[in-house]
Design an enzyme around this catalytic site. Structure first.
Site, PDB file in Angstrom:
ATOM      1  N   ASN A  27       3.954  -5.545   5.904  1.00  0.00           N
ATOM      2  CA  ASN A  27       2.735  -6.291   6.209  1.00  0.00           C
ATOM      3  C   ASN A  27       3.043  -7.687   6.737  1.00  0.00           C
ATOM      4  O   ASN A  27       2.211  -8.270   7.446  1.00  0.00           O
ATOM      5  CB  ASN A  27       1.830  -6.371   4.974  1.00  0.00           C
ATOM      6  CG  ASN A  27       1.217  -5.027   4.634  1.00  0.00           C
ATOM      7  OD1 ASN A  27       0.789  -4.281   5.507  1.00  0.00           O
ATOM      8  ND2 ASN A  27       1.202  -4.687   3.353  1.00  0.00           N
ATOM      9  N   SER A  86       0.810  -1.222   0.000  1.00  0.00           N
ATOM     10  CA  SER A  86       0.000   0.000   0.000  1.00  0.00           C
ATOM     11  C   SER A  86       0.838   1.265   0.000  1.00  0.00           C
ATOM     12  O   SER A  86       0.407   2.303  -0.516  1.00  0.00           O
ATOM     13  CB  SER A  86      -0.919   0.022   1.224  1.00  0.00           C
ATOM     14  OG  SER A  86      -0.169  -0.023   2.427  1.00  0.00           O
TER      15      SER A  86
END
Length: 247
Positions: free
Chosen positions: A119, A60
């Protein structure tokens, strides 16, 4: 007797789940669902066109060039024929799957800017749907192994393409944040993957930090994702190196 059988079966199921999580999930290629598939397929279409000379690959934080970073992108990276291969929420295993299923097929960019792994750090303790719902774990060593696998795949698919591997950006308010510490540990490992030829490494994390290690919300409002100012700082920190590697 029935309760004993049920208890025994429960132990077996728990043991099976534990055995599953001992695998390095960071190198177990997995796709995701929903809009992720459409975005992945859009990268395959870009790849087939064969035009992009610079590709940002990641999660992201990379995808954010299309949001908070759109002005910096238009000014600096778009003129270099750049493409954004970032997908929010991706971990190393998702990028590995993407590379094995069409990303970069037909595309030979001069440079790939890679940042991935936060992540893997942040998803720990949550159910990993892609991996059968086991509780997700990914140590610094396991995440680094995932990054290495990505570099190896890129090397085979794109032997003439250079890679600028970026250290994972800092997260959390202070240097004592547990996830910040794991990202630092991962960076210490992946820095060794630079060979001075095909793969270069840069850790620009201090660009975003105060001298005492505090991460300002004026740059990362949620202590993870950059705002527009943060993307301008990212651009300034790597632009010279990107231009150098694309020559």
């Amino acid at each position: 007797m029935k309760s004993l059988v049920i208890s025994f079966l429960s132990l077996c199921v728990a043991a099976a789940g534990l055995a599953e999580t001992t695998k390095n999930l960071a190198i177990d290629p997995k796709p995701r669902e929903g809009g992720w598939v459409k975005r992945h397929e859009s990268f395959n279409a870009i790849s087939k066109q064969g035009d992009a000379q610079l590709v940002f690959l990641g999660d992201s934080i990379t995808q954010g060039w299309e949001g908070n970073g759109k002005e910096a992108w238009a000014k600096t990276w778009a003129p270099l024929k750049a493409a954004n291969f970032g997908i929010g929420g991706d971990r190393t295993e998702h990028v590995i799957w993407r590379l094995q299923n069409g990303n970069f097929d037909g595309l030979k960019p001069k440079l790939v800017v890679l940042m991935i792994g936060t992540n893997n750090t942040g998803h720990q303790g949550r159910p990993a749907v892609e991996h059968g719902g086991v509780v997700y774990t990914s140590s610094a060593e396991q995440t680094a192994e995932g990054v290495k696998m990505i570099l190896d795949i890129l090397g085979k698919k794109l032997p003439e393409t250079k890679v600028l591997l970026l250290g994972i950006f800092p997260r959390g308010a202070t240097k004592d944040d547990a996830m910040r510490k794991q990202n630092v540990a991962t960076n210490n490992l992946i820095s060794a993957f630079a060979d001075g030829k095909r793969v270069s490494y840069m850790d620009i994390g201090n660009t975003f930090l105060q001298p005492d290690g505090t991460l300002p919300k004026e740059i990362m409002p949620d202590l993870l994702h950059l705002n527009a100012k943060g993307y301008e700082m990212w651009t300034a920190a790597i632009e010279g190196k990107v231009v150098e590697l694309m020559k």
